[in-house]
Scaffold this active site. Structure first.
Site, PDB file in Angstrom:
ATOM      1  N   GLN A   1       0.778  -1.247   0.000  1.00  0.00           N
ATOM      2  CA  GLN A   1       0.000   0.000   0.000  1.00  0.00           C
ATOM      3  C   GLN A   1       0.811   1.301   0.000  1.00  0.00           C
ATOM      4  O   GLN A   1       0.472   2.241  -0.729  1.00  0.00           O
ATOM      5  CB  GLN A   1      -0.960   0.012   1.207  1.00  0.00           C
ATOM      6  CG  GLN A   1      -1.842   1.230   1.230  1.00  0.00           C
ATOM      7  CD  GLN A   1      -2.946   1.260   2.271  1.00  0.00           C
ATOM      8  OE1 GLN A   1      -3.563   2.277   2.447  1.00  0.00           O
ATOM      9  NE2 GLN A   1      -3.227   0.178   2.954  1.00  0.00           N
TER      10      GLN A   1
ATOM     11  N   GLU B   1       1.626  -1.531   8.165  1.00  0.00           N
ATOM     12  CA  GLU B   1       0.808  -0.436   8.700  1.00  0.00           C
ATOM     13  C   GLU B   1       0.776  -0.315  10.232  1.00  0.00           C
ATOM     14  O   GLU B   1       1.191   0.686  10.808  1.00  0.00           O
ATOM     15  CB  GLU B   1      -0.622  -0.635   8.167  1.00  0.00           C
ATOM     16  CG  GLU B   1      -1.675   0.272   8.753  1.00  0.00           C
ATOM     17  CD  GLU B   1      -1.486   1.718   8.365  1.00  0.00           C
ATOM     18  OE1 GLU B   1      -1.410   1.999   7.171  1.00  0.00           O
ATOM     19  OE2 GLU B   1      -1.408   2.581   9.262  1.00  0.00           O
TER      20      GLU B   1
ATOM     21  N   ASP C   1       0.733   3.540   6.022  1.00  0.00           N
ATOM     22  CA  ASP C   1       0.885   3.217   4.597  1.00  0.00           C
ATOM     23  C   ASP C   1       0.600   4.414   3.683  1.00  0.00           C
ATOM     24  O   ASP C   1       1.495   5.074   3.193  1.00  0.00           O
ATOM     25  CB  ASP C   1      -0.049   2.063   4.232  1.00  0.00           C
ATOM     26  CG  ASP C   1       0.508   0.718   4.685  1.00  0.00           C
ATOM     27  OD1 ASP C   1       1.713   0.637   4.949  1.00  0.00           O
ATOM     28  OD2 ASP C   1      -0.264  -0.233   4.764  1.00  0.00           O
TER      29      ASP C   1
ATOM     30  N   GLY D   1      -7.532  19.649  20.157  1.00  0.00           N
ATOM     31  CA  GLY D   1      -7.051  21.025  20.222  1.00  0.00           C
ATOM     32  C   GLY D   1      -7.638  21.728  21.432  1.00  0.00           C
ATOM     33  O   GLY D   1      -7.842  21.111  22.483  1.00  0.00           O
ATOM     34  N   GLY D   2      -7.920  23.002  21.279  1.00  0.00           N
ATOM     35  CA  GLY D   2      -8.439  23.776  22.405  1.00  0.00           C
ATOM     36  C   GLY D   2      -9.952  23.697  22.544  1.00  0.00           C
ATOM     37  O   GLY D   2     -10.536  24.310  23.443  1.00  0.00           O
TER      38      GLY D   2
END
Ligand code: COA
Length: 416
Positions: A17, A140, A169, A248-249
């Site tokens: 892949q 993978e 991959d 995140g925030g």
């Protein structure tokens, strides 16, 4: 219409892949990608997970569209001669063999440069050159574990977990494609080729950048305020698995909708964006929270964030995931239904944009694949069927100057 990468000839020595995803992308944009495969066998994925007797598996067809296939035994003398000719005439060679395989075949970087100083040699390996694991073969999930993704994915009370997304991959293949285009630009300016390498571990780490951010914050202050462990749970000295927390925030979570008891995908992802607090309260019918100091700042909400998600789930109980998103979108709340692959496969918008596209294959019949996720204003990306094993062998050999008799001799010698 001419394609932007038309005129670029690529020897595609890739399999499985990571490499094929890279060269497929370049083929979509017009490069002449010649997939070099072992006679009689070919890329192992042609046979893996087949669902139609005698036809290439979807694993192969979905990663090798728009290419040509040349069978060539590069361990025979005649096969090596063909490869040498091909190297002299090509711009790029992409490979993702196990460590050292190309050298053992007799095509070291020095030898390739000797044959063609302008060649860009692009390689995927599990670990980078010189790494203490450089000798390892990698697939993978191995890369997801080596790159920090597994240790930070899943729930805190379960084991490290791999993602369904091909971070090791296809992600590595996309990094390599950027490297190849950069090296080609450099060659345009200098006439010189170069070696481009991406390790699967490095490509995963690049996507886990925010987790390295978190490790440093944890080292400094001992807690991570956006993780579900804060403020009621415990932190150790390593970034924990955060379940479905927003990275995140903006706090977020996967929330149950109507039907979750029987439908494993009856959920939405809901994000509490700080400045959208008032619209969220309005959407939920909780106007009293808008100005309540116990709720009206991100900090105030932190210690009861799971209770807030519980209130939202109660609001969702009589709404399907699609009905919920249709209401929430009017309030500008970042959210999405959790879509199953079945829903994605029939999604009208994805079909119209070409992200999900139907391809005709001479043996497999009609199948769905993922088209270009990159959209251009001045380029139409047409996805064509993957080649049959050796479909273009004679055509490629003729292009290299072999006549009919020489081609027949190569077949007789089982070199092609
Ligand atoms: N003619 C003759 N021989 C050929 C050939 C051809 N056309 N194409 C490949 N081969 C040979 C190679 O020369 C090599 O032989 P050698 O080991 O005797 O030197 C062999 O076939 C291929 O070896 P390898 O790539 O190591 O295959 P594998 O099936 O044992 O391992 C991987 C598969 C994916 C684990 C390994 O290739 C790998 O680690 N690749 C780098 C990382 C990677 O891309 N992994 C993810 C793939 S999704």
């Amino acid at each position: 219409m001419s394609q932007p990468l038309e005129g670029i000839k690529i020897i595609d020595f890739t399999h499985v892949q990571a490499g094929p995803a890279c060269t497929q992308l370049l083929a979509w944009f017009g490069a002449d990608v010649i997939k070099v495969e072992r006679p009689g066998a070919g890329d192992v994925t042609r046979n893996q997970l087949r669902h139609v007797e005698g036809a290439d598996a979807l694993y192969f067809t979905m990663l090798n569209s728009n290419k040509r296939s040349l069978t060539l035994d590069t361990k025979t003398k005649q096969g090596k001669e063909v490869l040498e000719k091909l190297i002299k005439e090509s711009d790029v060679m992409v490979e993702n063999f196990g460590p050292g395989a190309l050298d053992r075949m007799g095509f070291s970087w020095e030898k390739i440069q000797e044959l063609n100083p302008g060649m860009v040699l692009a390689s995927v390996k599990g670990f980078s050159d010189g790494h203490h694991y450089e000798d390892l073969k990698v697939y993978e999930n191995v890369a997801q574990c080596a790159g920090g993704a597994a240790s930070t994915t899943g729930f805190w009370d379960g084991p490290p977990t791999v993602s369904a997304a091909a971070l090791g991959d296809s992600n590595t293949g996309m990094h390599l494609a950027i490297g190849i285009l950069t090296a080609l630009r450099h060659k345009d300016k200098t006439g010189r080729g170069q070696k481009v390498a991406v390790s699967m571990q490095d490509a995963v780490i690049n996507l886990c950048r925010v987790k390295l951010r978190d490790q440093q914050r944890l080292d400094a202050i001992g807690y991570l305020e956006e993780y579900p462990q804060y403020p009621h749970g415990e932190f150790t000295d390593v970034v924990p698995r955060g379940g479905n927390a927003g990275g995140g925030g903006q706090p977020g979570w996967v929330l149950k909708c109507k039907g979750w008891e029987t439908d494993p995908n009856a959920y939405i992802y809901f994000t509490i964006q700080g400045h959208a607090w008032a619209p969220i309260c309005k959407a939920l019918g909780k106007e009293e929270w808008i100005d309540d100091p116990a709720y009206n700042t991100a900090r105030a909400r932190q210690d009861k964030i799971m209770d807030i998600f519980g209130t939202i789930e109660a609001w969702l109980a009589d709404k399907t995931k699609f009905e919920a998103v249709d209401i929430l979108r009017k309030f500008d709340i970042p959210c999405s239904p959790v879509l199953s692959m079945k829903e994605i496969s029939v999604d009208k918008s994805l079909r119209e944009s070409g992200t999900i596209t139907e391809v005709q294959h001479p043996k497999l019949g009609s199948y769905l694949t993922v088209g270009s996720p990159i959209k251009f204003s001045d380029l139409q990306v047409d996805i064509k069927a993957s080649p049959l094993l050796g479909e273009h062998t004679n055509e490629v050999l003729a292009g290299l100057g072999y006549n009919q008799q020489q081609i027949a001799e190569l077949h007789d010698a089982k070199a092609v």
